[in-house]
Design a protein around this motif. Structure first.
Motif, PDB file in Angstrom:
ATOM      1  N   ARG A   3       0.815  -1.225   0.000  1.00 42.21           N
ATOM      2  CA  ARG A   3       0.000   0.000   0.000  1.00 42.21           C
ATOM      3  C   ARG A   3       0.842   1.265   0.000  1.00 42.21           C
ATOM      4  O   ARG A   3       0.555   2.213  -0.727  1.00 42.21           O
ATOM      5  CB  ARG A   3      -0.921   0.040   1.232  1.00 42.21           C
ATOM      6  CG  ARG A   3      -2.027  -0.987   1.240  1.00 42.21           C
ATOM      7  CD  ARG A   3      -3.191  -0.609   0.358  1.00 42.21           C
ATOM      8  NE  ARG A   3      -4.272  -1.584   0.454  1.00 42.21           N
ATOM      9  CZ  ARG A   3      -5.085  -1.907  -0.550  1.00 42.21           C
ATOM     10  NH1 ARG A   3      -4.935  -1.335  -1.733  1.00 42.21           N
ATOM     11  NH2 ARG A   3      -6.029  -2.791  -0.378  1.00 42.21           N
ATOM     12  N   VAL A   4       1.872   1.314   0.862  1.00 40.43           N
ATOM     13  CA  VAL A   4       2.569   2.594   1.025  1.00 40.43           C
ATOM     14  C   VAL A   4       3.372   2.979  -0.217  1.00 40.43           C
ATOM     15  O   VAL A   4       3.706   4.149  -0.387  1.00 40.43           O
ATOM     16  CB  VAL A   4       3.488   2.624   2.281  1.00 40.43           C
ATOM     17  CG1 VAL A   4       2.688   2.349   3.545  1.00 40.43           C
ATOM     18  CG2 VAL A   4       4.666   1.678   2.158  1.00 40.43           C
TER      19      VAL A   4
ATOM     20  N   MET B  74       1.796   5.778  -1.870  1.00 44.32           N
ATOM     21  CA  MET B  74       1.354   6.906  -1.031  1.00 44.32           C
ATOM     22  C   MET B  74       2.437   7.955  -0.842  1.00 44.32           C
ATOM     23  O   MET B  74       3.622   7.667  -0.936  1.00 44.32           O
ATOM     24  CB  MET B  74       0.971   6.392   0.371  1.00 44.32           C
ATOM     25  CG  MET B  74      -0.237   5.508   0.402  1.00 44.32           C
ATOM     26  SD  MET B  74      -0.562   4.992   2.121  1.00 44.32           S
ATOM     27  CE  MET B  74      -1.809   3.761   1.828  1.00 44.32           C
ATOM     28  N   THR B  75       1.989   9.179  -0.526  1.00 48.62           N
ATOM     29  CA  THR B  75       2.928  10.198  -0.058  1.00 48.62           C
ATOM     30  C   THR B  75       3.422   9.773   1.326  1.00 48.62           C
ATOM     31  O   THR B  75       2.808   8.909   1.984  1.00 48.62           O
ATOM     32  CB  THR B  75       2.232  11.554   0.106  1.00 48.62           C
ATOM     33  OG1 THR B  75       1.202  11.402   1.098  1.00 48.62           O
ATOM     34  CG2 THR B  75       1.611  12.026  -1.213  1.00 48.62           C
ATOM     35  N   TYR B  76       4.487  10.408   1.802  1.00 46.18           N
ATOM     36  CA  TYR B  76       5.011  10.073   3.129  1.00 46.18           C
ATOM     37  C   TYR B  76       3.948  10.295   4.205  1.00 46.18           C
ATOM     38  O   TYR B  76       3.724   9.442   5.074  1.00 46.18           O
ATOM     39  CB  TYR B  76       6.272  10.900   3.438  1.00 46.18           C
ATOM     40  CG  TYR B  76       7.030  10.335   4.610  1.00 46.18           C
ATOM     41  CD1 TYR B  76       8.114   9.481   4.410  1.00 46.18           C
ATOM     42  CD2 TYR B  76       6.624  10.589   5.929  1.00 46.18           C
ATOM     43  CE1 TYR B  76       8.777   8.918   5.485  1.00 46.18           C
ATOM     44  CE2 TYR B  76       7.277  10.027   7.001  1.00 46.18           C
ATOM     45  CZ  TYR B  76       8.363   9.196   6.779  1.00 46.18           C
ATOM     46  OH  TYR B  76       9.016   8.626   7.831  1.00 46.18           O
ATOM     47  N   ASP B  77       3.283  11.449   4.145  1.00 43.07           N
ATOM     48  CA  ASP B  77       2.285  11.757   5.180  1.00 43.07           C
ATOM     49  C   ASP B  77       1.139  10.752   5.164  1.00 43.07           C
ATOM     50  O   ASP B  77       0.670  10.312   6.217  1.00 43.07           O
ATOM     51  CB  ASP B  77       1.722  13.174   4.991  1.00 43.07           C
ATOM     52  CG  ASP B  77       2.635  14.231   5.603  1.00 43.07           C
ATOM     53  OD1 ASP B  77       3.629  13.853   6.269  1.00 43.07           O
ATOM     54  OD2 ASP B  77       2.357  15.423   5.412  1.00 43.07           O
ATOM     55  N   ASN B  78       0.678  10.392   3.966  1.00 46.12           N
ATOM     56  CA  ASN B  78      -0.407   9.412   3.883  1.00 46.12           C
ATOM     57  C   ASN B  78       0.040   8.061   4.430  1.00 46.12           C
ATOM     58  O   ASN B  78      -0.727   7.361   5.099  1.00 46.12           O
ATOM     59  CB  ASN B  78      -0.885   9.255   2.442  1.00 46.12           C
ATOM     60  CG  ASN B  78      -1.700  10.440   1.974  1.00 46.12           C
ATOM     61  OD1 ASN B  78      -2.103  11.279   2.786  1.00 46.12           O
ATOM     62  ND2 ASN B  78      -1.930  10.532   0.685  1.00 46.12           N
ATOM     63  N   ALA B  79       1.282   7.707   4.121  1.00 46.25           N
ATOM     64  CA  ALA B  79       1.810   6.422   4.590  1.00 46.25           C
ATOM     65  C   ALA B  79       1.911   6.414   6.117  1.00 46.25           C
ATOM     66  O   ALA B  79       1.542   5.430   6.770  1.00 46.25           O
ATOM     67  CB  ALA B  79       3.174   6.153   3.972  1.00 46.25           C
ATOM     68  N   GLU B  80       2.390   7.518   6.653  1.00 44.70           N
ATOM     69  CA  GLU B  80       2.533   7.624   8.109  1.00 44.70           C
ATOM     70  C   GLU B  80       1.179   7.394   8.778  1.00 44.70           C
ATOM     71  O   GLU B  80       1.052   6.613   9.731  1.00 44.70           O
ATOM     72  CB  GLU B  80       3.036   9.044   8.414  1.00 44.70           C
ATOM     73  CG  GLU B  80       3.791   9.231   9.691  1.00 44.70           C
ATOM     74  CD  GLU B  80       4.338  10.656   9.731  1.00 44.70           C
ATOM     75  OE1 GLU B  80       5.555  10.795   9.862  1.00 44.70           O
ATOM     76  OE2 GLU B  80       3.552  11.629   9.634  1.00 44.70           O
ATOM     77  N   ASP B  81       0.168   8.035   8.232  1.00 40.34           N
ATOM     78  CA  ASP B  81      -1.164   7.914   8.795  1.00 40.34           C
ATOM     79  C   ASP B  81      -1.714   6.494   8.600  1.00 40.34           C
ATOM     80  O   ASP B  81      -2.238   5.876   9.534  1.00 40.34           O
ATOM     81  CB  ASP B  81      -2.095   8.936   8.134  1.00 40.34           C
ATOM     82  CG  ASP B  81      -3.447   8.978   8.811  1.00 40.34           C
ATOM     83  OD1 ASP B  81      -3.483   9.204  10.034  1.00 40.34           O
ATOM     84  OD2 ASP B  81      -4.458   8.743   8.136  1.00 40.34           O
ATOM     85  N   TYR B  82      -1.548   5.948   7.389  1.00 43.62           N
ATOM     86  CA  TYR B  82      -2.024   4.590   7.097  1.00 43.62           C
ATOM     87  C   TYR B  82      -1.423   3.591   8.084  1.00 43.62           C
ATOM     88  O   TYR B  82      -2.116   2.704   8.601  1.00 43.62           O
ATOM     89  CB  TYR B  82      -1.657   4.206   5.654  1.00 43.62           C
ATOM     90  CG  TYR B  82      -1.856   2.740   5.350  1.00 43.62           C
ATOM     91  CD1 TYR B  82      -3.088   2.263   4.909  1.00 43.62           C
ATOM     92  CD2 TYR B  82      -0.821   1.814   5.542  1.00 43.62           C
ATOM     93  CE1 TYR B  82      -3.279   0.915   4.658  1.00 43.62           C
ATOM     94  CE2 TYR B  82      -1.002   0.470   5.293  1.00 43.62           C
ATOM     95  CZ  TYR B  82      -2.231   0.029   4.853  1.00 43.62           C
ATOM     96  OH  TYR B  82      -2.411  -1.314   4.620  1.00 43.62           O
TER      97      TYR B  82
ATOM     98  N   ARG C 234      -3.043   3.712  11.479  1.00 46.95           N
ATOM     99  CA  ARG C 234      -4.389   3.079  11.447  1.00 46.95           C
ATOM    100  C   ARG C 234      -4.268   1.563  11.284  1.00 46.95           C
ATOM    101  O   ARG C 234      -5.019   0.805  11.898  1.00 46.95           O
ATOM    102  CB  ARG C 234      -5.233   3.616  10.280  1.00 46.95           C
ATOM    103  CG  ARG C 234      -5.321   5.097  10.143  1.00 46.95           C
ATOM    104  CD  ARG C 234      -6.041   5.784  11.274  1.00 46.95           C
ATOM    105  NE  ARG C 234      -5.495   7.133  11.408  1.00 46.95           N
ATOM    106  CZ  ARG C 234      -5.476   7.820  12.529  1.00 46.95           C
ATOM    107  NH1 ARG C 234      -5.969   7.315  13.649  1.00 46.95           N
ATOM    108  NH2 ARG C 234      -4.963   9.029  12.585  1.00 46.95           N
TER     109      ARG C 234
END
Ligand code: COA
Length: 281
Positions: free
Chosen positions: A220-221, A224-232, A235
């Motif tokens: 998945r990551v 993703m952008t870094y910020d999206n990955a961090e959040d994913y 979760r």
């Protein structure tokens, strides 16, 4: 050969050994094989007896890609609806495998061509025989590498290697496939099963909820952008905590900090003691 026979499997010591089983056709993927493979994956995915799935091939091939006669010629003769259905069936089981509940290993014993790159990529890990041979042979019979194969090489190889591979149709052996990172490693054919069994046992020794969360996270990551990955990842870990009825991470901390029975930098905690272990809340 009956429809059931085109895929064979056995489960031993929590490892499901699933084989493409059309050795006389070099395990090329016909619509029949694709439908049967989905059924087999379905039957094994949530079975408690299965902790790791290995995908391999009977005979001299892993898979010679799509069946040029049954998947392409005969299906095209039936019209667009039939073509789309065949594509859905093939892509469907590869997608199912990409997000499989259990960790998966491609054990590439021999020929691996074209459409075979779809299931190769779908497996989390891949170990090849040095003697295996890989190729994007599509260009040799007049098409582009479809069915995801172009995406697979662009995702896994350098752009130069991907382009060379797609345009020349030249084969590479298992050692080169490992050097190019198309597979994790290659070993002599005679050691292939032993090495895959060893790797499968490493995976069997890990927390299965964490393994599923980690394998999905890696895929998945990537998009993703870094910020999206961090959040994913926050979760995903919180969801894993909910699904892990053994509370494995607390047990992992307990065995290290309180019991001092292992070091996470060097090995896994003892899963067998997780559910009943004292200090478990
Ligand atoms: N589609 C349809 N039939 C295939 C096939 C494929 N992808 N790959 C192999 N076969 C069939 C052959 O037609 C042959 O059938 P037959 O016994 O009825 O004549 C049989 O499998 C054995 O193949 P053969 O070519 O004799 O085996 P080999 O060991 O000499 O060569 C390969 C193996 C894999 C190099 C060769 O079969 C090949 O080039 N296959 C096509 C690979 C390909 O381009 N795949 C990409 C598809 S996307």
């Amino acid at each position: 050969m009956s429809e059931q026979d085109v895929v064979s499997y056995r489960v031993e010591n929590r490892i499901a050994w699933v084989s493409f089983n059309r050795p006389e056709k070099r395990n090329c993927m016909s619509p029949t094989l694709n439908r049967r493979m989905m059924e087999v994956l379905d039957a094994l995915e949530y079975s408690d007896d299965v902790g790791v799935l290995v995908l391999t091939g009977e005979g001299s091939a892993w898979s010679a890609g799509m069946d040029l006669k049954e998947y392409f010629r005969e299906t095209e003769a039936k019209g667009l609806g039939a073509v789309r259905q065949s594509q859905r069936e093939a892509y469907g089981w590869w997608r199912r495998l990409r997000w499989y509940q259990k960790p998966t290993i491609a054990m590439v014993n021999g020929w691996c061509f074209g459409g075979g790159y779809g299931p190769l990529f779908a497996c989390d890990l891949a170990i090849a025989a040095d003697e295996a041979e890989f190729g994007l042979s599509e260009i040799n019979w007049g098409i582009l590498p479809g069915g995801g194969a172009t995406k697979v090489v662009v995702d896994l190889l350098s752009m130069r290697d991907a382009m060379y591979h797609a345009l020349t149709g030249e084969r590479i052996d298992g050692k080169t496939a490992a050097a190019w990172k198309l597979v994790n490693e290659s070993v002599p054919r005679a050691r292939l099963e032993e090495r895959v069994t060893e790797l499968a046992n490493v995976l069997l020794g890990k927390n299965p909820v964490a393994i599923k969360a980690a394998k999905d996270a890696v895929r998945r990551v990537k998009e993703m952008t870094y910020d999206n990955a961090e959040d994913y990842l926050v979760r995903a870990q919180e969801a894993a905590n909910f699904h892990d009825k053994t509370d494995g991470r607390k047990e992992g901390i307990r065995q290290f900090i309180d019991e001092k029975s292992y070091k996470p930098g060097l090995a896994s905690y003892d899963l067998s003691r997780a559910a009943s272990a004292p200090g478990h809340d």
